[in-house]
Design a protein around this motif. Structure first.
Motif, PDB file in Angstrom:
ATOM      1  N   PRO A 382       0.799  -1.235   0.000  1.00 51.33           N
ATOM      2  CA  PRO A 382       0.000   0.000   0.000  1.00 51.33           C
ATOM      3  C   PRO A 382       0.825   1.276   0.000  1.00 51.33           C
ATOM      4  CG  PRO A 382       0.051  -0.902   2.196  1.00 51.33           C
ATOM      5  CD  PRO A 382       0.774  -1.882   1.327  1.00 51.33           C
ATOM      6  N   ALA A 383       1.804   1.353  -0.886  1.00 50.74           N
ATOM      7  CA  ALA A 383       2.545   2.589  -1.104  1.00 50.74           C
ATOM      8  C   ALA A 383       1.943   3.286  -2.309  1.00 50.74           C
ATOM      9  CB  ALA A 383       4.027   2.303  -1.323  1.00 50.74           C
ATOM     10  N   ALA A 384       1.947   4.602  -2.305  1.00 50.69           N
ATOM     11  CA  ALA A 384       1.246   5.377  -3.336  1.00 50.69           C
ATOM     12  C   ALA A 384       2.053   5.484  -4.619  1.00 50.69           C
ATOM     13  CB  ALA A 384       0.902   6.760  -2.792  1.00 50.69           C
ATOM     14  N   ILE A 385       2.393   4.329  -5.175  1.00 47.99           N
ATOM     15  CA  ILE A 385       3.029   4.232  -6.481  1.00 47.99           C
ATOM     16  C   ILE A 385       2.246   3.181  -7.251  1.00 47.99           C
ATOM     17  CG2 ILE A 385       5.128   3.612  -7.738  1.00 47.99           C
ATOM     18  CD1 ILE A 385       6.753   4.445  -5.356  1.00 47.99           C
ATOM     19  N   SER A 386       2.019   3.418  -8.520  1.00 46.44           N
ATOM     20  CA  SER A 386       1.227   2.483  -9.294  1.00 46.44           C
ATOM     21  C   SER A 386       1.777   1.071  -9.190  1.00 46.44           C
ATOM     22  CB  SER A 386       1.202   2.904 -10.763  1.00 46.44           C
ATOM     23  OG  SER A 386       0.546   1.927 -11.543  1.00 46.44           O
ATOM     24  N   ALA A 387       0.866   0.116  -9.049  1.00 45.94           N
ATOM     25  CA  ALA A 387       1.271  -1.285  -8.940  1.00 45.94           C
ATOM     26  C   ALA A 387       2.068  -1.735 -10.150  1.00 45.94           C
ATOM     27  CB  ALA A 387       0.039  -2.169  -8.764  1.00 45.94           C
ATOM     28  N   ASN A 388       1.833  -1.118 -11.316  1.00 45.00           N
ATOM     29  CA  ASN A 388       2.541  -1.516 -12.530  1.00 45.00           C
ATOM     30  C   ASN A 388       4.028  -1.222 -12.465  1.00 45.00           C
ATOM     31  OD1 ASN A 388      -0.346  -0.351 -13.410  1.00 45.00           O
ATOM     32  ND2 ASN A 388       0.164  -2.129 -14.669  1.00 45.00           N
ATOM     33  N   VAL A 389       4.415  -0.238 -11.664  1.00 44.77           N
ATOM     34  CA  VAL A 389       5.821   0.178 -11.656  1.00 44.77           C
ATOM     35  C   VAL A 389       6.445   0.133 -10.260  1.00 44.77           C
ATOM     36  CG1 VAL A 389       5.514   1.627 -13.703  1.00 44.77           C
ATOM     37  CG2 VAL A 389       5.206   2.633 -11.433  1.00 44.77           C
ATOM     38  N   GLN A 390       5.744  -0.417  -9.269  1.00 41.91           N
ATOM     39  CA  GLN A 390       6.289  -0.414  -7.906  1.00 41.91           C
ATOM     40  C   GLN A 390       7.660  -1.063  -7.833  1.00 41.91           C
ATOM     41  OE1 GLN A 390       3.525  -2.012  -5.011  1.00 41.91           O
ATOM     42  NE2 GLN A 390       2.533  -0.033  -4.708  1.00 41.91           N
ATOM     43  N   ASP A 391       7.829  -2.178  -8.532  1.00 46.34           N
ATOM     44  CA  ASP A 391       9.109  -2.894  -8.463  1.00 46.34           C
ATOM     45  C   ASP A 391      10.275  -2.070  -8.996  1.00 46.34           C
ATOM     46  OD1 ASP A 391       8.266  -5.234  -7.242  1.00 46.34           O
ATOM     47  OD2 ASP A 391       7.644  -6.154  -9.130  1.00 46.34           O
ATOM     48  N   ILE A 394      10.699   0.607  -5.467  1.00 43.11           N
ATOM     49  CA  ILE A 394      10.774   0.234  -4.050  1.00 43.11           C
ATOM     50  C   ILE A 394      10.924  -1.272  -3.901  1.00 43.11           C
ATOM     51  CG2 ILE A 394       9.454   2.229  -3.221  1.00 43.11           C
ATOM     52  CD1 ILE A 394       6.974   0.479  -3.133  1.00 43.11           C
ATOM     53  N   ASP A 395      11.325  -1.694  -2.697  1.00 43.49           N
ATOM     54  CA  ASP A 395      11.537  -3.110  -2.374  1.00 43.49           C
ATOM     55  C   ASP A 395      10.208  -3.723  -1.946  1.00 43.49           C
ATOM     56  OD1 ASP A 395      12.505  -5.582  -1.656  1.00 43.49           O
ATOM     57  OD2 ASP A 395      13.427  -4.896   0.219  1.00 43.49           O
ATOM     58  N   VAL A 396       9.427  -4.133  -2.936  1.00 44.74           N
ATOM     59  CA  VAL A 396       8.095  -4.676  -2.677  1.00 44.74           C
ATOM     60  C   VAL A 396       8.216  -6.048  -2.008  1.00 44.74           C
ATOM     61  CG1 VAL A 396       5.941  -5.461  -3.732  1.00 44.74           C
ATOM     62  CG2 VAL A 396       7.105  -3.427  -4.618  1.00 44.74           C
ATOM     63  N   GLU A 562      11.726   7.524  -0.280  1.00 41.29           N
ATOM     64  CA  GLU A 562      11.435   8.162   1.005  1.00 41.29           C
ATOM     65  C   GLU A 562       9.958   8.549   1.112  1.00 41.29           C
ATOM     66  OE1 GLU A 562      12.450  12.482   2.861  1.00 41.29           O
ATOM     67  OE2 GLU A 562      14.183  11.307   2.199  1.00 41.29           O
ATOM     68  N   LEU A 563       9.424   9.168   0.061  1.00 39.30           N
ATOM     69  CA  LEU A 563       8.024   9.574   0.094  1.00 39.30           C
ATOM     70  C   LEU A 563       7.093   8.363   0.044  1.00 39.30           C
ATOM     71  CD1 LEU A 563       8.159  12.694  -2.243  1.00 39.30           C
ATOM     72  CD2 LEU A 563       7.780  12.684   0.228  1.00 39.30           C
ATOM     73  N   ALA A 564       7.479   7.349  -0.724  1.00 37.86           N
ATOM     74  CA  ALA A 564       6.675   6.126  -0.761  1.00 37.86           C
ATOM     75  C   ALA A 564       6.624   5.481   0.622  1.00 37.86           C
ATOM     76  CB  ALA A 564       7.248   5.147  -1.788  1.00 37.86           C
TER      77      ALA A 564
END
Length: 620
Positions: A382-391, A394-396, A562-564
């Protein structure tokens, strides 16, 4: 039976000026992303594009010949036939003002007004259109207009026209409007834009490139330009957005309006368009359909040829003939839940442990299954980055955990925060029960279905929650009259592939910070657990967003992470579903691009494919 991608009524159908009063310029501009609006602006150097935009990133020098069309249109035999589609809503709500972001605009605007550039939603690449190439060098943006490219009346599209159209976008709340310093036109087909500081190239491209060319340096836009840009007059944005033209002001696209009445509008091929030679049918018809059910029936009965966007569940999809070609591509938005941070309104949900417990209690995969797994996916974290590009950012699943511990983990968090179960089995503190409604727009059927799956999970975890379907959710949320509401977790469209835009959205830009997020105020710092697990860290969210807007290189990733992290820990919005768009072309009478072609991964295939000769009339 409207849905998130095809609402057949504008929520409570608020008056335009009343809506702008409620949401403000920022609110209406950012809502463009929630209803296929046109201020979405795309890609960037950190996210798969190139520094200059240019022709390396998926486009062609001549603005769209890669997919089987001809350079500058060529010649083709035009059939005296009409392709049949569907309109988004009833005609009394529809007009041609693409600058108004509150949604009562015509789907056909994608055909009548030319895009500056088209965005491949899968590859995250630009396809040049009206602007055939561009470059960003420090504080100078240079854009070159396709030559030839004329309006339907034969006049050329000039740098002056691009300037006035861009200023209309700035006046109505485009991101970073305040950094635009001046314009210069070295020649008729070249526009130079000077900014007052260096801005991340991705953000500048997103801000500029996916506009639609609606305005021209002529009446009424020359006067609006003068009042806003030259005279710094207040209130111009309302005058721009408040216009309700019943025919396009200036046709720059491949079709123009032939007629419009209470039942339909009909578009006719624009022979002045440089790609007109790729279109071999004369008209495109858009009659009113009362809702998704009637649209599905039209598709099943083969009474239409295309549908731009419609939520179509699997049980309907199986009833469609094999000649229906479906296109799915990332929408970069979907169902999220915004929490109110006003302690007077939401004394419990304004507390971080309660929001975290709610996050663990909601099984996102189960919500997706209920709402339609075919075209939806659960957020990995639940970080505010699109699921398509989270990887990519960030360290999902590692440092950024899924936060899916269920009712057991939710109970642990609530107990650690001092809550206890009362006699009804609900969480309470000092005799006050954690009671709240989850507000959802009643006309968006799949959002209602998703929320119907969410509420029982919350109840099972000890929250006294219930669903509240409302017809006027924009008013409810904009007034801050909610505790938890179903709202898009990002401004949507291609821009949300770049983390700045969804982060900026959840941290305060959405609805003018109607959720009273403390980090939405300048100077406020948010304290969250440190990313390394040792102690805490304080983040001035607005300052870091400002830093991100000008960052380049490795610094971009550092700030995004950091913001994520703050969004992951503090949860101003809970992103639940990442949606995929559904768009359809029937090959019963038309040719159609394959799903994996660029023309099948843009907004929207039925409107882009004709331009490049990939949707042509083949006969009955």
């Amino acid at each position: 039976m409207a849905t998130e991608d095809s609402p057949d009524k504008f929520e409570d159908v608020v008056n335009r000026r009343n809506f702008m009063r409620i949401a403000g310029v920022t609110g209406t501009a950012m809502l463009a992303g929630c209803g296929d609006g046109e201020t979405d602006t795309d890609t960037g150097t950190e996210n798969g594009g190139t520094e200059n935009g240019g022709t390396e990133n998926g486009g062609t020098e001549n603005g769209g010949t890669e997919n089987g069309g001809t350079e500058n249109g060529g010649e083709t035999d035009v059939q005296d036939v009409t392709v049949k589609s569907v309109a988004a809503r009833s005609m009394d709500l529809l007009d041609w003002n693409a600058q108004y972001a509150g949604w009562p605009n015509i789907w056909g605007r994608w055909l009548v007004y030319e895009r500056y550039a088209q965005y491949n939603m899968v590859e995250n690449e630009w396809i040049p259109r009206l602007i055939e190439d561009w470059s960003i060098d420090g504080t100078t943006v240079t854009i070159n207009i396709r030559d030839p490219h004329n309006y339907a009346d034969g006049d050329p599209v000039t740098a002056e026209d691009i300037k006035v159209n861009t200023v209309m976008n700035l006046a109505t709340g485009a991101a970073f409007a305040d950094v635009f310093e001046s314009f210069n036109e070295p020649d008729e087909k070249t526009l130079e834009i000077e900014t007052n500081k260096e801005v991340n190239p991705s953000i500048l491209e997103f801000t500029i490139l996916s506009q639609l060319q609606q305005a021209k340096m002529a009446e009424p836009y020359d006067e609006l330009y003068q009042r806003y840009w030259e005279d710094n007059e207040d209130g111009v944005s309302s005058d721009i957005q408040g216009r309700e033209p019943q025919e396009p002001d200036f046709v720059s696209g491949i079709f123009g309006q032939q007629s419009k009445d209470s039942e339909q509008y009909i578009l006719e091929r624009n022979p002045e368009h440089p790609d007109a030679g790729n279109v071999n049918f004369e008209r495109y018809r858009f009659p009113t359909y009362s809702g998704n059910q009637s649209k599905w029936e039209a598709m099943i009965g083969d009474s239409v040829d295309t549908v731009m966007s419609i939520f179509t569940p699997s049980n309907i999809r199986t009833q469609l003939a094999d000649h229906w070609q479906e296109y799915n591509f990332p929408g970069y938005w979907g169902v999220g839940y915004v929490f109110n941070f006003d302690e007077d309104v939401a004394p419990h949900l304004s507390q971080r442990p309660v929001r975290q417990a709610i996050t663990h209690a909601i099984n996102r995969e189960e919500v997706v299954t209920a709402a339609g797994a075919q075209v939806k996916e659960a957020f990995p974290t639940p970080a505010a980055i699109s699921a398509n590009v989270q990887d990519e950012w960030i360290d999902v699943g590692g440092q950024f955990s899924a936060m899916q511990g269920g009712a057991e983990k939710a109970a642990e968090i609530m107990q650690d925060a001092g809550y206890e179960k009362n006699g009804n089995g609900n969480w309470a503190m000092d005799g006050e029960t954690v009671t709240f409604q989850v507000v959802v727009p009643s006309s968006w059927s799949d959002w209602v279905t998703a929320t119907q799956a969410v509420v029982p999970q919350l109840q099972d975890a000890g929250f006294d929650a219930e669903i509240n379907r409302v017809n006027n959710i924009n008013t409810v949320v904009s007034n801050g009259d909610f505790k938890m509401a179903a709202r898009p977790w990002s401004p949507g469209n291609a821009r949300s592939s770049f983390p700045y835009f969804p982060l900026n959205w959840v941290f305060g830009r959405a609805y003018n910070n109607a959720h009273s997020y403390p980090g939405g105020e300048e100077g406020n710092e948010i304290e969250v657990p440190a990313m390394d697990g040792d102690g805490t860290m304080s983040v001035n969210v607005q300052q870091r967003l400002s830093d991100l807007s000008t960052a380049t290189g490795d610094e971009v990733g550092e700030i995004v992470e950091e913001l994520a992290w703050v969004s992951h820990q503090d949860i101003p919005y809970l992103p639940v579903i990442n949606k995929r768009e559904q768009s359809f072309i029937s090959t019963r009478r038309l040719s159609a691009p394959e799903n994996d072609e660029p023309a099948g991964n843009v907004k929207w295939p039925p409107f882009y494919a004709p331009r490049i000769g990939k949707m042509q009339w083949q006969g009955e």
